[in-house]
Design an enzyme around this catalytic site. Structure first.
Site, PDB file in Angstrom:
ATOM      1  N   TYR A 102      -6.421 -28.211 -26.234  1.00  0.00           N
ATOM      2  CA  TYR A 102      -7.695 -28.153 -25.512  1.00  0.00           C
ATOM      3  C   TYR A 102      -7.772 -29.203 -24.417  1.00  0.00           C
ATOM      4  CZ  TYR A 102      -9.641 -25.064 -29.147  1.00  0.00           C
ATOM      5  OH  TYR A 102      -9.904 -24.017 -30.000  1.00  0.00           O
ATOM      6  N   SER A 271     -15.461 -17.269 -31.834  1.00  0.00           N
ATOM      7  CA  SER A 271     -16.004 -16.262 -30.912  1.00  0.00           C
ATOM      8  C   SER A 271     -16.968 -15.291 -31.583  1.00  0.00           C
ATOM      9  CB  SER A 271     -14.874 -15.485 -30.229  1.00  0.00           C
ATOM     10  OG  SER A 271     -14.178 -16.292 -29.318  1.00  0.00           O
ATOM     11  N   LEU A 273     -19.758 -14.739 -30.658  1.00  0.00           N
ATOM     12  CA  LEU A 273     -20.460 -14.122 -29.536  1.00  0.00           C
ATOM     13  C   LEU A 273     -19.488 -13.404 -28.601  1.00  0.00           C
ATOM     14  CD1 LEU A 273     -23.144 -16.841 -28.691  1.00  0.00           C
ATOM     15  CD2 LEU A 273     -23.508 -14.615 -29.779  1.00  0.00           C
ATOM     16  N   GLY A 274     -18.300 -13.103 -29.102  1.00  0.00           N
ATOM     17  CA  GLY A 274     -17.352 -12.317 -28.315  1.00  0.00           C
ATOM     18  C   GLY A 274     -17.011 -12.927 -26.979  1.00  0.00           C
ATOM     19  N   GLY A 280     -25.066 -11.024 -23.597  1.00  0.00           N
ATOM     20  CA  GLY A 280     -25.629 -10.044 -22.666  1.00  0.00           C
ATOM     21  C   GLY A 280     -25.467 -10.437 -21.220  1.00  0.00           C
TER      22      GLY A 280
END
Length: 390
Positions: A102, A271, A273-274, A280
């Site tokens: 990272y 992830s 929240l993908g 959105g």
């Protein structure tokens, strides 16, 4: 395999310090089972607070949200990273997840910066109250040792609470590749060799527990079998992608392997929240919010979430959320939170406001989601099974 990986050989950091030995730290929060049980019961009695869960076979009682830090040093400055970390831990999160690679996207110029930002924040924190998880890339014995020494130096700590193998040394289908391609099989570092190297670090007090990431049922079973046969440390966790958009790979059979009555491996879902799709924000790809999002900031990054099927599925899930008076974030995080096999959701944020929204979604969304909400989710799932496939 070479004793020093390409990644390590290009890093700007000095050589590893001499090996140090230490005993496991005493923490009344982590190690006193009676005290921990009492704390957990009190917290669980309050629906407005985060829950704490035991991670697999370990003694780690970990908040149901772990803070992901992969944006620190790329999208976030050190000051912003400290603000996000402080907000997270002030609001009940007691664990953070980092990696030697990272921040992401991975670049030689920035590699390791995330750990340095965490280190400067840790200086003013009670170390034994914070669960630090990190990951190693190359898994031959020499590279595991080198990776841990460098991580300890960057983090300025004596020990790592949870050391995870970032992804398998062998070929597996990852990151949008759904099916296994037999022609890509290759030689890999034996599971026993990996565990022996990890055992050495545990014996030295530099690592407390071990886990895997982006792993398959075959890999989990091989690690567990090797630990039993050879008397080596057992993995306690698996960090895999899981969300409304990525379900099948875990739910088909990993869920059975990891069941508490089978291998008892705790799931740390990344992830949820993908990659940001389930906020959105990318439904209108021309919006200013979408243009500032990481899926557009870094060409080729998380390409699997940019396909039309992902967008179509996201729109359908957004419709479900609106129907039941929820935001899409509340629906997505509530769904991941309530899965019976879920231990932890790893949530990253590039601002305190974003993190606050995510924590609030966990705490204010009805627990568990009502049956009618789950029924509508399953209706969408039947039509869009894992749309994030390239």
């Amino acid at each position: 395999m070479a004793s020093s990986s390409l990644l390590h050989s290009t890093l700007p950091f000095p050589s590893s310090p001499n090996a140090r030995t230490r005993t496991k730290p005493y923490s009344p929060f982590l190690n006193n089972k009676k005290t921990t049980t009492a704390i957990v019961n009190v917290i669980r009695a309050d629906k407005g607070a985060l829950q704490y869960r035991k991670l697999g076979d370990s003694d780690l009682n970990i908040s149901e949200i772990t803070l992901g830090t992969m944006t620190f040093g790329q999208q976030n400055t050190e000051k912003e990273a400290h603000e996000i970390l402080s907000y997270a831990f002030d609001n009940g999160i007691n664990a953070l997840d980092t990696a030697e690679a990272y921040p992401v996207p991975m670049r030689k110029e920035t590699q390791g910066r995330t750990d340095l930002y965490i280190s400067s924040w840790l200086k003013s924190q009670p170390r034994d109250k914070i669960i630090v998880a990190t990951k190693v890339l190359r898994v031959d014995a020499a590279n595991i040792r080198e990776s841990v020494e460098k991580s300890l130096k960057r983090l300025n700590t004596d020990y790592i609470d949870l050391l995870q193998i970032h992804w398998p040394d062998r070929y597996v289908s990852l990151f949008g590749e759904f099916l296994y391609d037999p022609s890509k099989w290759r030689e890999s570092v034996p599971f026993v060799e990996q565990l022996r190297a990890l055992q050495e670090l545990i014996d030295q007090g530099k690592v407390r527990y071990i886990g895997v990431s982006n792993e398959t049922s075959y890999g989990v079973m091989e690690f567990v079998h090797a630990s039993k046969v050879e008397g080596l440390p057992k993995i306690v966790s698996i960090q895999n992608s899981y969300s409304l958009l990525v379900r099948c790979k875990f739910e088909i059979d990993l869920v059975e392997v990891c069941h508490p009555n089978n291998c008892n491996i705790g799931l740390l879902a990344y992830s949820p929240l993908g990659g940001g799709s389930l906020t959105g924000n990318y439904i209108d790809i021309e919006s200013e919010t979408a243009k500032r999002g990481r899926l557009n900031l870094f060409p080729g990054y998380m390409e699997r979430y940019k396909g039309s099927a992902t967008k179509e599925a996201t729109i359908k899930y957004n419709d479900v959320a609106k129907k039941h008076g929820l935001t899409l974030v509340q629906l997505a995080l509530g769904f991941a939170r309530d899965r019976p096999f879920m231990t932890i959701s790893i949530i990253g944020a590039t601002s305190v406001d974003q993190l606050k929204e995510d924590i609030d979604a966990f705490l204010t969304t009805e627990r568990p989601l009502p049956p009618e909400v789950m029924a509508d989710i399953e209706n969408v799932f039947r039509r869009y099974k894992d749309p994030a496939v390239l």
